[in-house]
Design an enzyme around this catalytic site. Structure first.
Site, PDB file in Angstrom:
ATOM      1  N   SER B 171     -32.362 -34.098 -41.896  1.00  0.00           N
ATOM      2  CA  SER B 171     -32.676 -32.789 -41.310  1.00  0.00           C
ATOM      3  C   SER B 171     -34.102 -32.387 -41.724  1.00  0.00           C
ATOM      4  O   SER B 171     -35.026 -33.181 -41.544  1.00  0.00           O
ATOM      5  CB  SER B 171     -31.626 -31.760 -41.755  1.00  0.00           C
ATOM      6  OG  SER B 171     -31.735 -30.589 -40.991  1.00  0.00           O
ATOM      7  N   ARG B 241     -26.376 -17.221 -42.165  1.00  0.00           N
ATOM      8  CA  ARG B 241     -25.694 -18.392 -42.686  1.00  0.00           C
ATOM      9  C   ARG B 241     -24.503 -18.771 -41.818  1.00  0.00           C
ATOM     10  O   ARG B 241     -24.247 -19.941 -41.549  1.00  0.00           O
ATOM     11  CB  ARG B 241     -25.242 -18.140 -44.119  1.00  0.00           C
ATOM     12  CG  ARG B 241     -24.441 -19.276 -44.723  1.00  0.00           C
ATOM     13  CD  ARG B 241     -25.217 -20.589 -44.716  1.00  0.00           C
ATOM     14  NE  ARG B 241     -24.557 -21.619 -45.497  1.00  0.00           N
ATOM     15  CZ  ARG B 241     -25.034 -22.840 -45.677  1.00  0.00           C
ATOM     16  NH1 ARG B 241     -26.193 -23.172 -45.119  1.00  0.00           N
ATOM     17  NH2 ARG B 241     -24.405 -23.726 -46.384  1.00  0.00           N
ATOM     18  N   ASP B 343     -23.821 -34.557 -33.673  1.00  0.00           N
ATOM     19  CA  ASP B 343     -24.823 -33.609 -34.173  1.00  0.00           C
ATOM     20  C   ASP B 343     -25.424 -32.858 -32.992  1.00  0.00           C
ATOM     21  O   ASP B 343     -26.030 -33.465 -32.117  1.00  0.00           O
ATOM     22  CB  ASP B 343     -25.906 -34.389 -34.928  1.00  0.00           C
ATOM     23  CG  ASP B 343     -26.987 -33.495 -35.531  1.00  0.00           C
ATOM     24  OD1 ASP B 343     -26.991 -32.268 -35.286  1.00  0.00           O
ATOM     25  OD2 ASP B 343     -27.833 -34.053 -36.254  1.00  0.00           O
ATOM     26  N   HIS B 376     -23.952 -32.164 -37.478  1.00  0.00           N
ATOM     27  CA  HIS B 376     -25.227 -32.304 -38.185  1.00  0.00           C
ATOM     28  C   HIS B 376     -25.031 -32.632 -39.662  1.00  0.00           C
ATOM     29  O   HIS B 376     -25.777 -33.416 -40.241  1.00  0.00           O
ATOM     30  CB  HIS B 376     -26.008 -31.003 -38.021  1.00  0.00           C
ATOM     31  CG  HIS B 376     -27.392 -31.037 -38.587  1.00  0.00           C
ATOM     32  ND1 HIS B 376     -28.358 -31.906 -38.124  1.00  0.00           N
ATOM     33  CD2 HIS B 376     -27.978 -30.320 -39.577  1.00  0.00           C
ATOM     34  CE1 HIS B 376     -29.483 -31.712 -38.797  1.00  0.00           C
ATOM     35  NE2 HIS B 376     -29.276 -30.760 -39.686  1.00  0.00           N
ATOM     36  N   ASP B 377     -24.044 -32.014 -40.277  1.00  0.00           N
ATOM     37  CA  ASP B 377     -23.827 -32.214 -41.712  1.00  0.00           C
ATOM     38  C   ASP B 377     -23.352 -33.618 -42.058  1.00  0.00           C
ATOM     39  O   ASP B 377     -23.175 -33.925 -43.245  1.00  0.00           O
ATOM     40  CB  ASP B 377     -22.808 -31.194 -42.234  1.00  0.00           C
ATOM     41  CG  ASP B 377     -23.475 -29.896 -42.661  1.00  0.00           C
ATOM     42  OD1 ASP B 377     -24.724 -29.826 -42.627  1.00  0.00           O
ATOM     43  OD2 ASP B 377     -22.751 -28.944 -43.027  1.00  0.00           O
TER      44      ASP B 377
END
Lengths: 396, 396
Positions: B171, B241, B343, B376-377
């Site tokens: 990222s 967040r 992702d 994505h993680d």
């Protein structure tokens, strides 16, 4: 009985009506549930008065059988078509509704009303609670989509409608159409459910939660007591709208419209945080504009209530789902279920699951997957195959 | 010279090291740019002192050629692996880094540092501005990814590294790796760029804008002067967040983990707004937990600065792009560009464009598209084909 809010005087003679759409229209109001005859909600609460803001276009026939009822989405209102004085600022579904359009106001009597829980003329959490003489705030009762539909059914009855020629809605509007079909299908000949869902996904709920938390945690929200007292949770509502709006358009649409263009490509490099976070890319200016105009017309409490209504909707998981579906199949209502290829809020997979459940119960369903690069908001746009399909549904 | 922060004493004799990971580690700090020798930033500003928080694992060899440098993502820090006292709470890339792991600390000297502009020990906007004796706030200079890389290069040099065996990041970390490769490729033998981009899309920017505006518009932000004075923009940071987190996981991951499960399915229907907006669905509880723990460890100003750094990054659109790419090709660095199928922040199309630009310049690139449902993680997760590919890169 004529419910004609169209003022056609501002349409020049000789210009084909189909090219200009409806002229000037006006929003009307009616109290459907007065204090002595309250609305009973799904959670058992009684609510009164319930006043509803609505618009009508066209003329109801003598038999009361040519109504087209429009259900709006999260941030819509009763002003679906025509204009309120400025012909350039037109109702939110003007591409679909008007003389000669897919929903032809020369033939159909169109009714659009603001939702229960809304903030555009219909009773909602920012309305005055008659018991206290102050805005309800969070004392306003929790709602369901079935409650929203009950109010609209009462309006339609009040206006003298005997049969609904077509019931149409996109997104939350489509969810209301679905609920209405399951609640009282016998009166409905045709229905359009577009860009909608019968079941929010975990991601759908998560995105709504993030938006709601921006509002709920904003000190200006003040536990819902801001109405009439202060500016309210403007920070939170703006952030919620920006987040929401990004989910209403597709990645491709943003790319095509904005790419990485900057408003001032020759600006010197930012010095520090004081000049670095102002809108720079065009897409940022666009989001700021969306937030600013939203703050002028929408209320944070209605945003909370109407998004939460959507989270809970799961009509096919109710104990009486099979029975309600069978009634719909028995009524013979023609249902068009439409989706848009680039919609990532309630995309084709949502529509497919919804349509499959109706089909499995024996309902008459036509599925259409429209190709569109514009995302969830496609149902508001002049996409020809979609408009043609709606027109065909109404003619069928 | 040994830079060993690993305390292996808490690893029981006999247990295979590979099964337990690193033991206790500690974060260290070093002033790299003292007041007399400031860092010159891309925008011309001078910044001093610049202190950097970092961790190292393993031992630097005598030639200074066995370093693996880890670049962290937006909300990461120097604590990439091992633990700080509680073996259950491990560094953010512990699945990748440790004895016998893909980044084998028995062989490589691993360096991880907190970013310039961060809030986890390295100088950033919540640090004290020595000219005023108060936190910088928005007076902290605007940064670029090139600036972030300059600080890390200074750290690596200070630690005695002569060649970088591998430079790795996901990222924003991968964006730093790319910039480093274009800034100074000659010292780098191998590089991993995973779940990264060379160019944020309009949607990427829009999502970051929505998150930043939640912070910027929060009255608690107080034009960036909240540090040490008040709780700060907690509402805005929490919403940012939550929004960000939804984009780090895939729709499928949320569905698999949470679907529409409610924590208390037998709860009575909500009465009104006072009890309706509390977390109900499990996915809401999850987001609340994410926000709460984030508020305890992250600063809103750093969130603004580091997301804005990403918006501007477009290395292939610089005037000197061809020259910098040619230098990378000439250096012969082996680059592994990885992406994850689900992702939707920096998906495979981002990695493909990035890799294609490197290949077109003649660089040595291996592309790997890993299948993963976790979004994505994924780059933080123990996905075997991915870990094996990283191990192979380091062995090559």
């Amino acid at each position: 009985m004529t419910h004609q809010t169209l003022e056609s005087g501002d349409r020049p003679a000789g210009a084909p009506a189909a090219d200009r759409g409806l002229g000037r229209v006006a929003t009307q109001r009616v109290v459907l549930f007065p204090e002595g005859d309250p609305l009973r909600l799904d959670n058992g609460a009684l609510l009164a008065p319930v006043e509803v803001a609505y618009e009508t276009y066209g003329t109801l026939n003598a038999a009361g059988t040519n109504a087209v009822v429009v259900c709006h989405a999260l941030t819509g209102d009763a002003h679906a078509a025509g204009h309120h004085g400025d012909p350039e600022r037109r109702g939110w579904w003007d591409v679909l509704i008007g003389p000669g359009r897919a929903v032809d106001t020369d033939r159909w009597f169109v009714i659009a009303s603001n939702l229960l829980g809304g903030c555009r003329g219909t009773t909602g959490p920012s309305s005055i609670d008659p018991r206290r003489g102050e805005p309800y705030g969070l004392d306003f009762p929790a709602l369901t989509i079935a409650d929203l539909v009950r109010v609209q059914r009462a309006l339609v009855e009040r206006l003298g409608v005997r049969r609904i020629h077509a019931l149409v809605g996109g997104s939350l509007g489509g969810m209301q159409v679905l609920e209405w079909l399951l609640q009282a299908p016998e009166q409905i000949d045709r229905a359009l459910i577009v860009a909608a869902t019968a079941r929010l996904s975990a991601q759908n709920i998560a995105l709504s939660t993030a938006a709601r938390e921006a509002i709920l945690r904003d000190p200006g929200f003040d536990d819902g007591r801001y109405v009439g007292r202060g500016p309210g949770p403007r920070a939170g509502l703006a952030a919620a709208r920006m987040l929401g709006h990004v989910t209403y358009v597709s990645e491709q649409a943003l790319e095509t419209k904005f790419d990485r263009r900057r408003r001032d490509p020759d600006a010197p490099p930012p010095r520090d945080g004081h000049d670095w976070f102002a809108p720079d890319f065009e897409v940022e200016h666009y989001l700021h504009h969306q937030a600013d105009s939203f703050l002028q017309r929408f209320d944070a409490l209605s945003y909370l209530y109407l998004t939460r209504v959507m989270d809970a909707f799961a009509p096919f998981e109710r104990d009486d789902a099979a029975e309600r579906l069978a009634a719909l199949a028995g009524a013979g209502t023609e249902v068009l279920v439409g989706s848009f290829s680039s919609d990532w809020r309630f995309g084709p997979e949502h529509s497919d699951r919804l349509a499959a459940a109706l089909e499995a119960a024996g309902a008459s369903v036509r599925r259409r997957a429209f190709s569109s690069p514009w995302g969830h908001d496609s149902f508001l746009l002049p996409i020809d195959p979609y408009l043609r399909e709606v027109a065909a549904l109404l003619e069928a």
